[in-house]
Scaffold this motif. Sequence first.
Motif, PDB file in Angstrom:
ATOM      1  N   ARG A 102      34.701  87.976 119.247  1.00  0.00           N
ATOM      2  CA  ARG A 102      34.977  89.388 118.987  1.00  0.00           C
ATOM      3  C   ARG A 102      34.966  89.659 117.498  1.00  0.00           C
ATOM      4  NH1 ARG A 102      40.677  92.454 119.501  1.00  0.00           N
ATOM      5  NH2 ARG A 102      40.846  91.383 117.500  1.00  0.00           N
ATOM      6  N   ILE A 103      34.353  90.777 117.127  1.00  0.00           N
ATOM      7  CA  ILE A 103      34.351  91.261 115.743  1.00  0.00           C
ATOM      8  C   ILE A 103      34.982  92.652 115.738  1.00  0.00           C
ATOM      9  CG2 ILE A 103      32.965  91.910 113.736  1.00  0.00           C
ATOM     10  CD1 ILE A 103      30.839  89.933 114.656  1.00  0.00           C
ATOM     11  N   VAL A 104      36.014  92.828 114.926  1.00  0.00           N
ATOM     12  CA  VAL A 104      36.624  94.151 114.752  1.00  0.00           C
ATOM     13  C   VAL A 104      36.036  94.786 113.502  1.00  0.00           C
ATOM     14  CG1 VAL A 104      38.758  95.430 114.358  1.00  0.00           C
ATOM     15  CG2 VAL A 104      38.751  93.460 115.889  1.00  0.00           C
ATOM     16  N   LEU A 105      35.526  95.994 113.642  1.00  0.00           N
ATOM     17  CA  LEU A 105      34.882  96.690 112.531  1.00  0.00           C
ATOM     18  C   LEU A 105      35.942  97.458 111.746  1.00  0.00           C
ATOM     19  CD1 LEU A 105      31.985  96.892 111.513  1.00  0.00           C
ATOM     20  CD2 LEU A 105      31.725  98.986 112.823  1.00  0.00           C
ATOM     21  N   GLY A 165      35.000  96.406  98.034  1.00  0.00           N
ATOM     22  CA  GLY A 165      34.407  97.183  96.947  1.00  0.00           C
ATOM     23  C   GLY A 165      33.316  98.071  97.509  1.00  0.00           C
ATOM     24  N   ASN A 166      32.123  97.949  96.945  1.00  0.00           N
ATOM     25  CA  ASN A 166      30.987  98.722  97.435  1.00  0.00           C
ATOM     26  C   ASN A 166      30.166  97.968  98.458  1.00  0.00           C
ATOM     27  OD1 ASN A 166      31.553 100.931  95.732  1.00  0.00           O
ATOM     28  ND2 ASN A 166      30.518  99.914  94.000  1.00  0.00           N
ATOM     29  N   SER A 167      30.638  96.791  98.843  1.00  0.00           N
ATOM     30  CA  SER A 167      29.896  95.956  99.775  1.00  0.00           C
ATOM     31  C   SER A 167      30.713  95.702 101.042  1.00  0.00           C
ATOM     32  CB  SER A 167      29.518  94.639  99.099  1.00  0.00           C
ATOM     33  OG  SER A 167      28.651  93.871  99.915  1.00  0.00           O
ATOM     34  N   LEU A 168      30.246  94.768 101.854  1.00  0.00           N
ATOM     35  CA  LEU A 168      30.897  94.409 103.102  1.00  0.00           C
ATOM     36  C   LEU A 168      31.027  92.895 103.193  1.00  0.00           C
ATOM     37  CD1 LEU A 168      28.804  96.688 105.504  1.00  0.00           C
ATOM     38  CD2 LEU A 168      31.173  97.093 104.819  1.00  0.00           C
ATOM     39  N   ILE A 169      32.076  92.432 103.863  1.00  0.00           N
ATOM     40  CA  ILE A 169      32.231  91.004 104.110  1.00  0.00           C
ATOM     41  C   ILE A 169      32.644  90.793 105.567  1.00  0.00           C
ATOM     42  CG2 ILE A 169      32.791  90.331 101.741  1.00  0.00           C
ATOM     43  CD1 ILE A 169      35.743  90.320 102.559  1.00  0.00           C
ATOM     44  N   LEU A 170      32.195  89.673 106.122  1.00  0.00           N
ATOM     45  CA  LEU A 170      32.573  89.293 107.471  1.00  0.00           C
ATOM     46  C   LEU A 170      33.539  88.117 107.372  1.00  0.00           C
ATOM     47  CD1 LEU A 170      32.160  89.725 110.532  1.00  0.00           C
ATOM     48  CD2 LEU A 170      30.289  88.052 110.419  1.00  0.00           C
ATOM     49  N   TRP A 214      38.031  86.130 116.599  1.00  0.00           N
ATOM     50  CA  TRP A 214      37.916  85.400 115.340  1.00  0.00           C
ATOM     51  C   TRP A 214      37.592  86.249 114.114  1.00  0.00           C
ATOM     52  CZ3 TRP A 214      34.541  80.790 117.525  1.00  0.00           C
ATOM     53  CH2 TRP A 214      35.406  79.865 118.151  1.00  0.00           C
ATOM     54  N   TYR A 215      36.855  87.357 114.263  1.00  0.00           N
ATOM     55  CA  TYR A 215      36.226  87.986 113.098  1.00  0.00           C
ATOM     56  C   TYR A 215      36.694  89.421 112.828  1.00  0.00           C
ATOM     57  CZ  TYR A 215      32.755  84.185 113.064  1.00  0.00           C
ATOM     58  OH  TYR A 215      32.134  82.970 112.990  1.00  0.00           O
ATOM     59  N   ASP A 216      36.621  89.784 111.538  1.00  0.00           N
ATOM     60  CA  ASP A 216      36.799  91.161 111.078  1.00  0.00           C
ATOM     61  C   ASP A 216      35.713  91.460 110.056  1.00  0.00           C
ATOM     62  OD1 ASP A 216      39.551  91.940 112.244  1.00  0.00           O
ATOM     63  OD2 ASP A 216      39.980  90.057 111.220  1.00  0.00           O
TER      64      ASP A 216
END
Length: 435
Positions: A174-177, A144-149, A137-139
């Motif tokens: 599952r989360i893909v980084l 930008g300078n931040s992160l999002i899920l 489900w997730y990535d």
Amino acid sequence: MARRRERRGEPSQDRRKDRVGPATREEKLNDSDASERKLIGIFILFFIIIPAVSVLVYVYKYGSGTKRLEPVITERGPIKTDINFQEILTENTNVAGNESQRNYDYPVLAYITPWNSKGYEMAKRFNSKFTHLSPVWYDLKSHGNSLILEGRHNADKGWISELRMRGNALILPRIVLEAFPTELLKKKKQMDKAIDLMVTECKEMEYDGIVLESWSRWAAYGVLHNPDLRNMALKFIKQLGHALHSVASTRNPKQQLQLVYVVGPPHSDALQQHDFGPADLQSLSGSVDGFSLMTYDFSGPNNPGPNAPLNWIRFTLRLLLGSTGNNAQRLAPKIFLGINFYGNDFILSEGSGGAGAILGRDYLSLLEKHRPQLQWEKNSGEHFFVYFDDNNVRHAVFYPSLMSIYMRLEEARFWRTGISIWEIGQGLDYFFDLL
């Protein structure tokens, strides 16, 4: 009606039928006859012999022929190597055993993908056979300078509730980084933010933990070739594991959130810097609850053949775990040995190389249309067949069978590892009898 395969000898049928005495035939061939024979020879070489050799390479490279094994008697009946297409077409929907009874004693992790709805149905139907369910489900991405899920829109709370009413399988999406690794690993704020996003999502969505995939991405970025960044990568996984373990499951307060980490098999015993090796397994074992080992995709379009040769699986386990000594006994239960429920359709004709993944429904369609003869490779432990498509292009198809899955389960049972299945919507219904 299915089109019948054309015989290899058909190109020679257009040759003239006039007979010449054996003693004078070579003397009477004129220039035109010689030219015709040369063209036919070239045609046979490129369009018949070369593709045929491609198939023979399988047996030479991966097995020692097509020797049959004795049938294995199970609760669902005999499992054998000597099978035909009609048996598969007739029996693939027949689930002989109790759908809620487990036949494999060690952990079973099953992946489910949102683009294949059958997986959601199989997870509900055979819920009791799984210990872990991982919807893809997730990535986690740089923004930008931040992160999002990203990916909560994929989450199906109703499906999760139904699963939990039917059984006790843990839900670990599952989360893909995907985030830029150098930024993530070098900056403490980024690292802490990434961990917080994943742990918070588990709390808010009441998951039992996560499956994380990042090693292959880091290898692609070249991160693992840098010793300092490689150590930072291992440190990140450890910190994530500790953060998840510090949180109790909403469903079961006595249970911590879990971390399963996805790893690829080493390419050889001469480990490269980007390979996940036995030292990495040892280093992370205290922080990670399980390792989803991707023992599939052995072959590809440029190297057609088995999806996951049994001797290669055995080599991989031996490399990571060593012998069957104390260390192997301690670490083996944390391995989820990868088993593919999909197959590959390889194009063999000269100059037309390629491959495409096939699901169960694709496999059944090919069997129904081409009515092929299935062959068994002893050392690779897989069934395959060869067919010609409507354009007379030669293909080889490798797809799991009851025997190939049974042998992999027995290998995992020998090592006392769990298994991970990619993915349960791609298989045939009667595969689940073995789990």
